[in-house]
Design an enzyme around this catalytic site. Structure first.
Site, PDB file in Angstrom:
ATOM      1  N   PHE A  23       7.233  -7.311 116.600  1.00  0.00           N
ATOM      2  CA  PHE A  23       6.560  -6.777 117.570  1.00  0.00           C
ATOM      3  C   PHE A  23       6.832  -5.227 117.607  1.00  0.00           C
ATOM      4  O   PHE A  23       7.661  -4.577 117.205  1.00  0.00           O
ATOM      5  CB  PHE A  23       7.313  -7.178 118.867  1.00  0.00           C
ATOM      6  CG  PHE A  23       6.485  -7.256 120.275  1.00  0.00           C
ATOM      7  CD1 PHE A  23       6.594  -6.093 120.928  1.00  0.00           C
ATOM      8  CD2 PHE A  23       5.435  -8.361 120.297  1.00  0.00           C
ATOM      9  CE1 PHE A  23       5.459  -6.534 122.069  1.00  0.00           C
ATOM     10  CE2 PHE A  23       4.630  -8.497 121.251  1.00  0.00           C
ATOM     11  CZ  PHE A  23       4.737  -7.422 122.134  1.00  0.00           C
ATOM     12  N   GLU A  59      14.472 -11.922 119.959  1.00  0.00           N
ATOM     13  CA  GLU A  59      15.036 -13.016 119.037  1.00  0.00           C
ATOM     14  C   GLU A  59      16.105 -12.303 117.984  1.00  0.00           C
ATOM     15  O   GLU A  59      16.528 -12.987 117.189  1.00  0.00           O
ATOM     16  CB  GLU A  59      13.804 -13.537 118.226  1.00  0.00           C
ATOM     17  CG  GLU A  59      12.998 -14.429 119.028  1.00  0.00           C
ATOM     18  CD  GLU A  59      12.012 -13.682 119.996  1.00  0.00           C
ATOM     19  OE1 GLU A  59      11.529 -14.321 120.972  1.00  0.00           O
ATOM     20  OE2 GLU A  59      11.539 -12.696 119.487  1.00  0.00           O
ATOM     21  N   ALA A  81      11.660  -2.311 119.008  1.00  0.00           N
ATOM     22  CA  ALA A  81      11.377  -1.428 119.885  1.00  0.00           C
ATOM     23  C   ALA A  81      11.087  -2.041 121.036  1.00  0.00           C
ATOM     24  O   ALA A  81      10.056  -2.951 121.076  1.00  0.00           O
ATOM     25  CB  ALA A  81      10.196  -0.778 119.442  1.00  0.00           C
ATOM     26  N   ILE A  83       9.331  -1.114 124.508  1.00  0.00           N
ATOM     27  CA  ILE A  83       8.500  -0.325 125.324  1.00  0.00           C
ATOM     28  C   ILE A  83       8.081  -0.598 126.807  1.00  0.00           C
ATOM     29  O   ILE A  83       7.517  -1.722 127.108  1.00  0.00           O
ATOM     30  CB  ILE A  83       7.333   0.090 124.601  1.00  0.00           C
ATOM     31  CG1 ILE A  83       7.514   0.769 123.177  1.00  0.00           C
ATOM     32  CG2 ILE A  83       6.400   1.406 125.051  1.00  0.00           C
ATOM     33  CD1 ILE A  83       6.590   0.797 122.308  1.00  0.00           C
ATOM     34  N   HIS A  89       9.467  -7.116 132.533  1.00  0.00           N
ATOM     35  CA  HIS A  89       9.806  -7.691 131.264  1.00  0.00           C
ATOM     36  C   HIS A  89      10.726  -6.779 130.288  1.00  0.00           C
ATOM     37  O   HIS A  89      11.742  -7.634 129.858  1.00  0.00           O
ATOM     38  CB  HIS A  89       8.583  -8.297 130.648  1.00  0.00           C
ATOM     39  CG  HIS A  89       8.921  -9.002 129.426  1.00  0.00           C
ATOM     40  ND1 HIS A  89       8.977 -10.238 129.318  1.00  0.00           N
ATOM     41  CD2 HIS A  89       8.410  -8.680 128.118  1.00  0.00           C
ATOM     42  CE1 HIS A  89       9.119 -10.708 128.131  1.00  0.00           C
ATOM     43  NE2 HIS A  89       8.473  -9.767 127.345  1.00  0.00           N
ATOM     44  N   PHE A 114      22.872  -1.398 115.598  1.00  0.00           N
ATOM     45  CA  PHE A 114      22.030  -1.630 117.043  1.00  0.00           C
ATOM     46  C   PHE A 114      20.963  -0.411 116.752  1.00  0.00           C
ATOM     47  O   PHE A 114      21.157   0.690 117.088  1.00  0.00           O
ATOM     48  CB  PHE A 114      22.703  -1.523 118.346  1.00  0.00           C
ATOM     49  CG  PHE A 114      22.016  -1.620 119.329  1.00  0.00           C
ATOM     50  CD1 PHE A 114      21.347  -3.080 120.018  1.00  0.00           C
ATOM     51  CD2 PHE A 114      21.383  -0.560 120.326  1.00  0.00           C
ATOM     52  CE1 PHE A 114      20.513  -3.117 120.742  1.00  0.00           C
ATOM     53  CE2 PHE A 114      20.688  -0.681 121.335  1.00  0.00           C
ATOM     54  CZ  PHE A 114      20.333  -2.058 121.514  1.00  0.00           C
ATOM     55  N   ARG A 128      11.324   8.541 117.316  1.00  0.00           N
ATOM     56  CA  ARG A 128      12.551   8.220 116.885  1.00  0.00           C
ATOM     57  C   ARG A 128      12.642   7.218 115.535  1.00  0.00           C
ATOM     58  O   ARG A 128      13.439   7.221 115.152  1.00  0.00           O
ATOM     59  CB  ARG A 128      13.361   7.335 118.246  1.00  0.00           C
ATOM     60  CG  ARG A 128      13.698   8.091 119.180  1.00  0.00           C
ATOM     61  CD  ARG A 128      13.746   7.189 120.599  1.00  0.00           C
ATOM     62  NE  ARG A 128      14.242   8.185 121.700  1.00  0.00           N
ATOM     63  CZ  ARG A 128      13.677   9.253 122.257  1.00  0.00           C
ATOM     64  NH1 ARG A 128      12.495   9.233 122.255  1.00  0.00           N
ATOM     65  NH2 ARG A 128      14.200   9.867 123.355  1.00  0.00           N
TER      66      ARG A 128
END
Length: 170
Positions: A23, A59, A81, A83, A89, A114, A128
């Protein structure tokens, strides 16, 4: 002002899983490239780094747990990521990804880097994930490798000898 540690621990001989969320692919591809570059700079061999695709940030904890439990990896790097959108959500996914990845590391003793961005706008995420020393995928890789060495100094977990990652290597 945020300043990342300047030292670069050695990744020579380490087997590392990079979990790459599918994603927000343009962002995560940049994070993945940054993690791979950082590992190479620290001396990791390409064949010792396995990149695995995960559907999304939510996941990542389950995939990290599965990778850590195999005994094949010295460290896991989780990249994604999240956003912010029009609903809350974003907050649920970001919170569960962060707490789930922390739990995996604590439960298994395998360092989990992480590298999940949680940002307001896509432009922030892309910045980033851009090439260079501030790439957050690279930072996650360096943190994971540093933790492998710290845990070893403290008498912590070592990957079982003779176990090599199987599957696609990049």
């Amino acid at each position: 002002m945020k300043v990342a540690p300047a030292d670069r621990p050695s990744a020579r001989g380490l087997h590392v899983a990079i979990l790459s969320s599918a994603f927000n692919a343009p962002v995560v591809e940049g994070l993945t490239a940054g993690a791979k570059e950082a590992l190479a700079e620290m001396g990791a061999r390409t064949r010792d780094v396995e990149v695995l695709s995960v559907p999304g940030a939510f996941e990542l904890p389950l995939a990290a747990q599965a990778a850590a439990r195999t005994g094949r990896f010295d460290a896991v790097i989780a990249l994604g990521a999240v956003i912010r959108g029009e609903t809350d959500h974003y907050e649920h996914v970001a919170r569960e990804a962060a707490s789930g990845l922390a739990a995996v590391s604590l439960e298994t003793g395998v360092p989990v880097g992480f590298g999940v961005l949680t940002v307001e706008k896509e432009a922030q995420a892309l910045a980033r994930a851009a090439p260079g020393p501030d790439n957050k995928g690279g930072e996650a890789a360096r943190a994971a490798v540093a933790m492998v060495h710290l845990l070893r100094r403290l008498g912590g977990r070592r990957r079982r000898a003779g176990r090599r990652p199987k599957g696609k290597r990049t």
